[in-house]
Design a protein around this motif. Structure first.
Motif, PDB file in Angstrom:
ATOM      1  N   SER B 298       0.738  -1.062  -0.006  1.00  0.00           N
ATOM      2  CA  SER B 298      -0.016  -0.045  -0.082  1.00  0.00           C
ATOM      3  C   SER B 298       1.041   1.249   0.071  1.00  0.00           C
ATOM      4  O   SER B 298       0.605   2.308  -0.885  1.00  0.00           O
ATOM      5  CB  SER B 298      -0.844  -0.042   1.240  1.00  0.00           C
ATOM      6  N   PHE B 299       1.945   1.078   0.835  1.00  0.00           N
ATOM      7  CA  PHE B 299       2.728   2.336   0.811  1.00  0.00           C
ATOM      8  C   PHE B 299       3.521   2.786  -0.406  1.00  0.00           C
ATOM      9  O   PHE B 299       3.596   3.779  -0.966  1.00  0.00           O
ATOM     10  CB  PHE B 299       3.818   2.293   1.846  1.00  0.00           C
ATOM     11  N   MET B 300       4.164   1.366  -1.204  1.00  0.00           N
ATOM     12  CA  MET B 300       4.653   1.812  -2.395  1.00  0.00           C
ATOM     13  C   MET B 300       3.467   2.305  -3.383  1.00  0.00           C
ATOM     14  O   MET B 300       3.974   3.247  -4.095  1.00  0.00           O
ATOM     15  CB  MET B 300       5.357   0.357  -2.931  1.00  0.00           C
ATOM     16  N   PHE B 301       2.428   1.714  -3.467  1.00  0.00           N
ATOM     17  CA  PHE B 301       1.372   2.254  -4.375  1.00  0.00           C
ATOM     18  C   PHE B 301       1.371   3.765  -4.070  1.00  0.00           C
ATOM     19  O   PHE B 301       1.180   4.666  -5.070  1.00  0.00           O
ATOM     20  CB  PHE B 301       0.196   1.528  -4.038  1.00  0.00           C
ATOM     21  N   PHE B 302       1.211   4.010  -2.755  1.00  0.00           N
ATOM     22  CA  PHE B 302       0.916   5.409  -2.655  1.00  0.00           C
ATOM     23  C   PHE B 302       2.223   6.271  -3.079  1.00  0.00           C
ATOM     24  O   PHE B 302       1.986   7.449  -3.603  1.00  0.00           O
ATOM     25  CB  PHE B 302       1.088   5.607  -0.996  1.00  0.00           C
ATOM     26  N   LEU B 303       3.418   5.782  -2.881  1.00  0.00           N
ATOM     27  CA  LEU B 303       4.514   6.896  -3.442  1.00  0.00           C
ATOM     28  C   LEU B 303       4.274   6.734  -4.956  1.00  0.00           C
ATOM     29  O   LEU B 303       4.962   7.649  -5.419  1.00  0.00           O
ATOM     30  CB  LEU B 303       5.818   5.901  -3.193  1.00  0.00           C
ATOM     31  N   MET B 304       4.120   5.688  -5.837  1.00  0.00           N
ATOM     32  CA  MET B 304       3.824   5.788  -7.085  1.00  0.00           C
ATOM     33  C   MET B 304       2.680   6.820  -7.316  1.00  0.00           C
ATOM     34  O   MET B 304       3.086   7.631  -8.444  1.00  0.00           O
ATOM     35  CB  MET B 304       3.369   4.632  -7.242  1.00  0.00           C
ATOM     36  N   TRP B 305       1.605   6.612  -6.792  1.00  0.00           N
ATOM     37  CA  TRP B 305       0.480   7.538  -7.007  1.00  0.00           C
ATOM     38  C   TRP B 305       0.882   9.037  -6.851  1.00  0.00           C
ATOM     39  O   TRP B 305       0.763   9.869  -7.645  1.00  0.00           O
ATOM     40  CB  TRP B 305      -0.544   7.247  -6.023  1.00  0.00           C
ATOM     41  N   ILE B 306       2.005   9.273  -5.828  1.00  0.00           N
ATOM     42  CA  ILE B 306       2.268  10.763  -5.530  1.00  0.00           C
ATOM     43  C   ILE B 306       3.062  11.004  -6.785  1.00  0.00           C
ATOM     44  O   ILE B 306       3.137  12.007  -7.339  1.00  0.00           O
ATOM     45  CB  ILE B 306       3.280  10.714  -4.122  1.00  0.00           C
ATOM     46  N   ARG B 307       3.940  10.259  -7.094  1.00  0.00           N
ATOM     47  CA  ARG B 307       4.991  10.326  -8.229  1.00  0.00           C
ATOM     48  C   ARG B 307       3.981  10.843  -9.498  1.00  0.00           C
ATOM     49  O   ARG B 307       4.558  11.571 -10.351  1.00  0.00           O
ATOM     50  CB  ARG B 307       5.686   8.915  -8.521  1.00  0.00           C
ATOM     51  N   ALA B 308       2.899   9.996  -9.773  1.00  0.00           N
ATOM     52  CA  ALA B 308       2.251  10.408 -11.029  1.00  0.00           C
ATOM     53  C   ALA B 308       1.478  11.639 -10.687  1.00  0.00           C
ATOM     54  O   ALA B 308       0.918  12.142 -12.098  1.00  0.00           O
ATOM     55  CB  ALA B 308       1.200   9.317 -11.137  1.00  0.00           C
ATOM     56  N   THR B 309       1.204  12.102  -9.661  1.00  0.00           N
ATOM     57  CA  THR B 309       0.429  13.463  -9.325  1.00  0.00           C
ATOM     58  C   THR B 309       1.345  14.590  -9.285  1.00  0.00           C
ATOM     59  O   THR B 309       0.798  15.672  -9.950  1.00  0.00           O
ATOM     60  CB  THR B 309      -0.420  13.287  -8.188  1.00  0.00           C
ATOM     61  N   PHE B 310       2.292  14.790  -8.473  1.00  0.00           N
ATOM     62  CA  PHE B 310       3.004  16.123  -8.273  1.00  0.00           C
ATOM     63  C   PHE B 310       4.203  16.150  -8.906  1.00  0.00           C
ATOM     64  O   PHE B 310       5.003  15.215  -9.081  1.00  0.00           O
ATOM     65  CB  PHE B 310       3.085  16.284  -6.715  1.00  0.00           C
ATOM     66  N   PRO B 311       4.500  17.533  -9.306  1.00  0.00           N
ATOM     67  CA  PRO B 311       5.896  17.954  -9.750  1.00  0.00           C
ATOM     68  C   PRO B 311       6.763  17.950  -8.802  1.00  0.00           C
ATOM     69  O   PRO B 311       6.416  17.936  -7.750  1.00  0.00           O
ATOM     70  CB  PRO B 311       5.407  19.142 -10.576  1.00  0.00           C
ATOM     71  N   ARG B 312       8.036  17.876  -9.212  1.00  0.00           N
ATOM     72  CA  ARG B 312       8.955  18.028  -8.080  1.00  0.00           C
ATOM     73  C   ARG B 312       9.263  19.162  -7.604  1.00  0.00           C
ATOM     74  O   ARG B 312       8.922  20.399  -8.405  1.00  0.00           O
ATOM     75  CB  ARG B 312      10.330  17.382  -8.684  1.00  0.00           C
ATOM     76  N   VAL B 313       9.633  19.296  -6.414  1.00  0.00           N
ATOM     77  CA  VAL B 313       9.867  20.920  -5.537  1.00  0.00           C
ATOM     78  C   VAL B 313      11.225  21.409  -6.226  1.00  0.00           C
ATOM     79  O   VAL B 313      11.930  20.435  -6.520  1.00  0.00           O
ATOM     80  CB  VAL B 313       9.788  20.685  -4.175  1.00  0.00           C
ATOM     81  N   ARG B 314      11.330  22.511  -5.954  1.00  0.00           N
ATOM     82  CA  ARG B 314      12.743  23.108  -6.205  1.00  0.00           C
ATOM     83  C   ARG B 314      13.724  23.067  -4.996  1.00  0.00           C
ATOM     84  O   ARG B 314      13.095  22.672  -4.105  1.00  0.00           O
ATOM     85  CB  ARG B 314      12.536  24.747  -6.254  1.00  0.00           C
ATOM     86  N   TYR B 315      14.921  23.068  -5.261  1.00  0.00           N
ATOM     87  CA  TYR B 315      15.802  22.748  -4.167  1.00  0.00           C
ATOM     88  C   TYR B 315      15.823  23.488  -3.047  1.00  0.00           C
ATOM     89  O   TYR B 315      15.942  23.030  -1.975  1.00  0.00           O
ATOM     90  CB  TYR B 315      17.347  22.803  -5.083  1.00  0.00           C
ATOM     91  N   ASP B 316      15.724  24.885  -3.144  1.00  0.00           N
ATOM     92  CA  ASP B 316      15.591  25.773  -2.005  1.00  0.00           C
ATOM     93  C   ASP B 316      14.213  25.174  -1.422  1.00  0.00           C
ATOM     94  O   ASP B 316      14.096  25.509  -0.053  1.00  0.00           O
ATOM     95  CB  ASP B 316      15.603  27.393  -2.689  1.00  0.00           C
TER      96      ASP B 316
END
Ligand code: SF4
Ligand code: SF4
Lengths: 133, 345
Positions: B298-316
């Motif tokens: 479930s947790f791994m699915f959640f991480l994949m779901w997040i990956r498909a949904t949100f863009p990466r943040v900026r380094y700062d």
């Protein structure tokens, strides 16, 4: 922020449910490109020869300078292209050549599978362009 | 007849056999999940982006991980000229191995009672139960950074070097908050052994630490994601450019090792998260290993779901979140937990 977070997640989750995939399994299934699609060129034949009268309008208008035409005269005294070549590696498929042609001797087809292994194979000469469907 | 706890001193042969079987099963399973997680990820993200993912190799691309493995083994393996060869070769392993050995302390079921030579022995379903389990996890998690830094440094490439520095800066900053989030848990449990922590939560779902430590759970969720460099915190791989950061110069199997490590890390963080906050193998069903696997998946699915949904943040933004939000929150959580624990006594 939390609301947007959940909203985003729900959108992607909805897409996960079956019936949303729009991919075509390309080599097996092919889509018909639209009428206006500009793919590989074709020289239009007429009776015993190509329609082209070697007027040099298309190499002149071509922005990529990839058309080579060399004119000659046949026994009936008509001008015809002794050499007609398009270097597809340089062509940008803009379709200007088609628009420029006064006798509609060149047109663009829906042919988009143009991969080759050698650079030479991307140079389409008169015979190949005439044989294009 | 009550079962005696199996140890090297009371039944050496059985102990060694049990140990070998446990190690084989746990690592075999982990590597299997790693291989198929790549397939699942491509499928899940594919469907979320309205495409299919792999379809050609086997039924719905099921043989894809095997095909990928074969391909990677036969791909040309390039080592840049003037790269420092030994660290360059060792770096991928230095990332993968710590994450694999972390799994050793995660308990995955209740004791298995076995009759051996007329006596009953209880075999703990856990490769080894360290009484400093959590410290071991934190120490091992810290080791992965060496691999990343070494990979970046030894590659003889500026992109890699900067990628490595960036990655280690990120991992170190998030490790602090992750460690502090965990501290709150063992203030509550008063033990560092993962086995006992699970036992404390095994009553019912309401005994899970997620209810007593929701903030720590959330903090560990975020810092864990950042620590294993998953989207939206996958800075080490790229900031805005697509040059793969610290592993720019790697190819073929060595490159794949980094990604095996990424998925192995996902499993590890999922296992730790489930063990510390979600009751580990205990509950909701009676089958221990199934519970744990279910939670991990479930947790791994959640991480994949997040990956498909949100863009990466900026380094700062990443650094700001780590140092200015997560770290103070973790400290505040420890303070509050401390006050509550003292008041209860
Ligand atoms: S399509 Fe455009 S670029 Fe290509 S040959 Fe015709 S004029 Fe030239
Ligand atoms: S413009 Fe038409 S007729 Fe003139 S050279 Fe080109 S194809 Fe031939």
């Amino acid at each position: 922020m939390i609301k947007e977070f959940i909203q985003g997640l729900s959108i992607t989750f909805k897409h996960l449910l079956p019936g949303h995939s729009t991919t075509v399994q390309y080599p097996k299934v092919k889509l018909q490109p639209s009428e206006r699609f500009r793919g590989l060129h074709r020289l239009v034949p007429t009776q015993d020869r190509e329609k082209c009268v070697a007027c040099y309008l298309c190499p002149t208008v071509c922005p990529a300078k990839c058309i080579t035409v060399e004119s000659a005269e046949n026994e009936k005294g008509e001008k015809y292209p002794k050499v007609y070549q398009i270097d597809l590696l340089r062509c940008i498929f803009c379709g200007y050549c088609v628009e420029a042609c006064p006798v509609e001797a060149i047109e663009m087809t829906g042919n988009y599978e143009l991969a080759n292994y050698h650079r030479d194979d991307f140079v389409f000469d008169k015979q190949r362009l005439l044989n294009t469907k | 007849m009550t079962a005696e706890m199996l140890s090297l001193s009371n039944a050496p042969l059985l102990f060694i056999i049990a140990m070998a079987v446990k190690i084989l099963v746990v690592f075999g399973l982990t590597m299997g999940i790693v291989a198929y997680a790549t397939w699942v990820e491509r499928k899940v993200i594919g469907h979320m982006q309205t495409r299919l993912g792999p379809m050609l190799t086997g039924w719905h691309g099921l043989l894809q991980p095997i095909a990928d493995g074969i391909k990677l083994f036969f791909k040309e393996d390039i080592i840049p000229t003037q790269a420092s060869k030994i660290p360059f070769i060792l770096a991928p392993m230095m990332i993968l191995i710590p994450s694999l050995i972390t799994i050793a302390v995660v308990p995955f079921g209740s004791d298995l009672v076995v009759n051996f030579g007329g006596k009953a022995y209880a075999i703990p379903l856990q490769i080894t139960d360290l009484n400093i389990g959590i410290l071991y996890i934190l120490a091992m998690a810290g080791l992965g950074v060496y691999g990343i830094t070494l990979a970046g440094w030894s590659s003889n490439s500026k992109y890699s070097l900067l990628g490595g520095v960036r990655a280690s800066a990120q991992m170190i900053s998030y490790e602090l908050a992750a460690g502090l989030a965990i501290v709150a848990v063992f203030m509550l449990s008063e033990t560092l052994s993962l086995r006992e922590i699970v036992a404390l939560q095994s009553g019912s779902i309401l005994d899970w630490y997620i209810w007593k430590q929701p903030l720590a759970f959330l903090l560990f969720l975020i810092t864990g994601t950042a620590e294993i460099n998953r989207t939206p915190f996958d800075m080490p791989e790229a900031e805005s450019e697509l040059v793969s950061g610290f592993c720019t110069e790697y190819s073929s199997m060595k490159y794949a090792l980094f990604f095996m490590a990424e998925y192995a890390n996902m499993i590890v963080v999922a296992a730790i998260l489930s063990t510390l906050f979600l009751g580990g193998w205990s509950g909701p069903t009676p089958w221990g290993p199934v519970n744990l696997l279910g939670k991990i998946f479930s947790f791994m699915f959640f991480l994949m779901w997040i990956r498909a949904t949100f863009p990466r943040v900026r380094y700062d933004q990443l650094m700001k979140l780590g140092w200015k939000v997560l770290l103070p929150l973790a400290l505040a959580n420890i303070l509050v937990t401390g006050i509550v624990v003292v008041l209860q006594q």
